[in-house]
Design a protein around this motif. Structure first.
Motif, mmCIF file in Angstrom:
data_model
loop_
_atom_site.group_PDB
_atom_site.id
_atom_site.type_symbol
_atom_site.label_atom_id
_atom_site.label_comp_id
_atom_site.label_asym_id
_atom_site.label_seq_id
_atom_site.Cartn_x
_atom_site.Cartn_y
_atom_site.Cartn_z
ATOM 1 N N ASN A 93 32.362 34.458 65.972
ATOM 2 C CA ASN A 93 33.645 33.773 66.016
ATOM 3 C C ASN A 93 34.749 34.581 66.696
ATOM 4 O O ASN A 93 35.880 34.610 66.234
ATOM 5 N N LYS A 100 31.351 28.609 72.088
ATOM 6 C CA LYS A 100 31.605 29.785 72.908
ATOM 7 C C LYS A 100 30.999 29.724 74.308
ATOM 8 O O LYS A 100 31.673 29.975 75.283
ATOM 9 N N GLU A 128 28.306 32.251 68.138
ATOM 10 C CA GLU A 128 29.142 31.331 67.359
ATOM 11 C C GLU A 128 29.565 31.990 66.048
ATOM 12 O O GLU A 128 30.706 31.891 65.627
ATOM 13 N N CYS A 129 28.597 32.675 65.392
ATOM 14 C CA CYS A 129 28.880 33.285 64.078
ATOM 15 C C CYS A 129 29.961 34.351 64.170
ATOM 16 O O CYS A 129 30.795 34.473 63.299
#
Ligand code: UDP
Ligand code: MG
Length: 318
Positions: free
Chosen positions: A296, A174, A293-294
């Protein structure tokens, strides 16, 4: 027939877009193939969007990706790369600091077999002393921090082969530091040297705050060293404290005195609290990015695409 793509990120560039379009078109018409100009409007608040749309209306070479808001320069060039369809893709700033004419030299190198041709800045004109010095220091600091070889004094002005673009599209992280990712994917790389000109008009869209975010993304994307710093400082300080402790005990036993030391206690306490907070801050930088990142979320949201034919092959990771 060869097709070239030129990706141009635009954020509040109403003063330059017309001239940039003119210069790029003049250069690309002398290239030995078809071309497309992919304008990425990164949530501009000025007339950039309308001006870009107008250009797409009378020139089928020009395509426009409109973001739903400002997602940042690195994300804008990522979107342009995602939706480009040429065999070679050039990324160039909108403000004509990177002379479009250099693209032709890049194409020569590409034809000679290189997959990545990056522009290396020999001189930077019309930028503040502060920007030049901090940029120079930053690139050297970054290369000392990371294990992959990111060439110094290069920006995002570069030509990428389709192979490289396809590889880049598999990297979904990201907070992107695009030029680092380009080094990371590898392939045959070479440089073209050029003089970075003054901005054609308007002012920089990279205020200090964005520069710091950019630097943070660069370091955290490619290095764990800041995280290790806490450990190194911890070991060093523990070791020194231990020596000091022995000294105090010996002095107490041998001489029988010890310093009252209120001021020194406070100073030491503040010093270590400072270090702890810095270390927590560094960890926060990483944790925040892990969190990104998690979640998403998609990298960007496109509000409108103009001039693209609906070819599923070039569908982006929207
Ligand atoms: N840019 C962008 N989004 C942003 C900031 C900048 O798309 O949030 C674009 C800008 O329009 C230009 C390029 O990124 O085409 C480089 O920006 P700028 O020239 O202001 O940066 P500098 O050359 O001063 O580092
Ligand atoms: Mg610029």
């Amino acid at each position: 027939m060869i097709k070239y793509s030129v990706v141009v990120p635009l954020y509040n560039e109403e003063l330059v877009i017309a001239e940039t379009y003119k210069r790029l078109t003049a250069v690309m018409q002398t290239a030995d193939g078809d071309y497309e100009l992919v304008f990425v409007n990164d949530g501009s608040r000025d007339k950039t969007e309308n001006m870009a749309k107008e250009i797409t209306q009378h020139d089928p070479h020009v395509k426009l990706i409109n973001f739903s808001r400002n997602f940042g320069h690195q994300t804008a060039i990522t979107a342009g790369m995602d939706l480009s369809s040429g065999q070679a893709v050039v990324v160039i700033d909108a403000d004509l600091q990177d002379p479009p004419e250099v693209i032709l030299q890049m194409i020569e190198k590409w034809k000679a077999g290189y997959d990545v041709v990056y522009g290396k800045r020999l001189v930077r004109k019309g930028e503040t002393f502060f920007k030049k010095v901090t940029a120079k220091m930053f690139y050297r600091f970054l290369s000392s921090m990371t294990n992959i070889d990111i060439p110094v004094d290069t920006g995002d002005f570069r030509l990428l082969d389709r192979k490289v673009i396809d590889s880049m599209r598999t990297l979904t992280e990201k907070n992107r530091y695009v030029r680092g990712l380009v080094s990371w994917v590898g392939f045959k790389q070479t440089a073209v040297e050029y003089v970075r000109e003054e901005r054609f008009a308007g002012e920089t869209k990279y205020p200090l705050k964005k520069m710091l975010k950019f630097a943070g993304d660069a370091v955290t994307s490619f290095s764990y060293k800041p995280l290790k710093l806490a450990g190194y400082m911890g070991y060093t300080i523990s070791f020194l404290s231990f020596i000091y402790l022995i000294y105090v005990v010996i002095r107490k036993l041998a001489v029988g005195d010890f310093d009252a030391g209120w001021a020194s206690t406070v100073a030491i306490s503040l010093f270590f609290n400072g270090i702890i907070l810095i270390v927590l801050g560094i960890m926060g930088e990483y944790v925040g990015r892990i969190y990104d990142e998690c979640k998403n979320r998609p990298l960007y949201i496109i509000s409108e695409k103009v001039g693209f034919d609906e070819n599923p092959d070039t569908k982006a990771t929207e």
